[in-house]
Design a protein around this motif. Sequence first.
Motif, PDB file in Angstrom:
ATOM      1  N   GLY A 105      -7.358  -7.006  -3.822  1.00 24.72           N
ATOM      2  CA  GLY A 105      -6.350  -7.269  -4.659  1.00 24.72           C
ATOM      3  C   GLY A 105      -6.502  -7.431  -6.545  1.00 24.72           C
ATOM      4  O   GLY A 105      -7.193  -6.223  -6.957  1.00 24.72           O
ATOM      5  N   ASP A 139      -5.709 -13.777  -2.899  1.00 21.82           N
ATOM      6  CA  ASP A 139      -5.575 -12.057  -2.632  1.00 21.82           C
ATOM      7  C   ASP A 139      -6.733 -11.822  -2.018  1.00 21.82           C
ATOM      8  O   ASP A 139      -6.425 -11.417  -0.862  1.00 21.82           O
ATOM      9  N   LYS A 142      -4.937 -12.126   1.860  1.00 19.75           N
ATOM     10  CA  LYS A 142      -4.587 -10.858   2.383  1.00 19.75           C
ATOM     11  C   LYS A 142      -4.730  -9.614   2.254  1.00 19.75           C
ATOM     12  O   LYS A 142      -4.443  -8.880   3.888  1.00 19.75           O
ATOM     13  N   TYR A 190      -0.945 -14.264   5.054  1.00 16.79           N
ATOM     14  CA  TYR A 190      -0.960 -14.201   3.971  1.00 16.79           C
ATOM     15  C   TYR A 190      -1.463 -12.515   3.578  1.00 16.79           C
ATOM     16  O   TYR A 190      -1.225 -11.925   3.242  1.00 16.79           O
ATOM     17  N   ASP A 192      -1.415  -8.653   4.187  1.00 10.17           N
ATOM     18  CA  ASP A 192      -0.959  -7.552   3.336  1.00 10.17           C
ATOM     19  C   ASP A 192      -1.197  -6.206   3.495  1.00 10.17           C
ATOM     20  O   ASP A 192      -2.122  -5.901   2.917  1.00 10.17           O
ATOM     21  N   THR A 195      -2.586  -4.430   0.094  1.00  8.79           N
ATOM     22  CA  THR A 195      -3.752  -5.286  -0.018  1.00  8.79           C
ATOM     23  C   THR A 195      -4.700  -4.325   0.346  1.00  8.79           C
ATOM     24  O   THR A 195      -5.744  -3.731  -0.169  1.00  8.79           O
ATOM     25  N   SER A 237       0.624  -6.899  10.229  1.00  8.13           N
ATOM     26  CA  SER A 237      -0.298  -6.407   9.612  1.00  8.13           C
ATOM     27  C   SER A 237      -1.650  -7.078  10.527  1.00  8.13           C
ATOM     28  O   SER A 237      -2.385  -6.784   9.798  1.00  8.13           O
TER      29      SER A 237
END
Length: 294
Positions: A105, A139, A142, A190, A192, A195, A237
């Motif tokens: 990120g 971050d 992610k 979390y 992502d 990312t 994810s």
Amino acid sequence: MAVNTTVDINNLRGLSKLVSHAAFKKLSAGTNQSAYIRRMKKYLGWEQMGEERPRTLEALIAEAYQTLCSHYRHEYIYKSRLLTDFVLKHYALEDTVLLNEFRIGSSIADAVLINGTNKVFEIKTELDTPERLTTQLLDYYKAFSEVYVFTHHTLAVKYFELLPSNVGLLVYGGDGAISEERKAISTTQYLDIRTMMGSLRKPEYLKLVKMLAGFIPEATPVFLYKACLETLQCFTSEEVQRAYHSVLKERISVANNQFIEEAVFPCYLNFSIYNQKLHKNSYLTLVNNLNKTL
């Protein structure tokens, strides 16, 4: 940090630039190291050493490394300890990769370890502040499941109070040993996909897509990234994370692992060697430079 008053802080700062990954890479890239040696001698107080002076560049760097370990533990010291006193004691290099300065990120993780598990290490030396720590942790989660802060034992209580309970804590002890004061709790809510993909090189994210979907989407170069991202978003994810880590593990270097396992170079060089592409010529250049008499 309590710096020894007999060691000038400016000299310590100068030494920290010479005992670093960037400086060690230069040692394997060129044969003329006269300026490096001259600066090292200046910061170590060469004229005051007398008969105890190091006789080779290897010994001179070792002296600088120990001085920094005692009086100015900057980031490279922590990374060196992380590899030699934590990773090598708990993991097999043939099945483990330790990534340096890995972008996730808007943050750059100091180190990322991928094995059967995955861990991010955020180093907070005695020279650092907790500024941006909250953003960094967000971050890191992610793309990875376990996050650790690695700090000095004198700061352990401070970070225990600052950190969420799922963040682990590694501590650099007064004797230089590393201990896991609090184990990280695996956290995946979390994760992502954008990312994760964004942290990969183009050949890697193409491999990631092919691994999961079985194909690479047809698209013009301008729209290929977007098409790959859309394809990945068809998966959970957690599925993407497993494949993502598998792709990153392919960065393992058999040759560099051999240098570390066979103790070809002094331990203070291990972290830098591990993160270099050391070919035959650069290997010979580094060996010759270390053996230079002073």
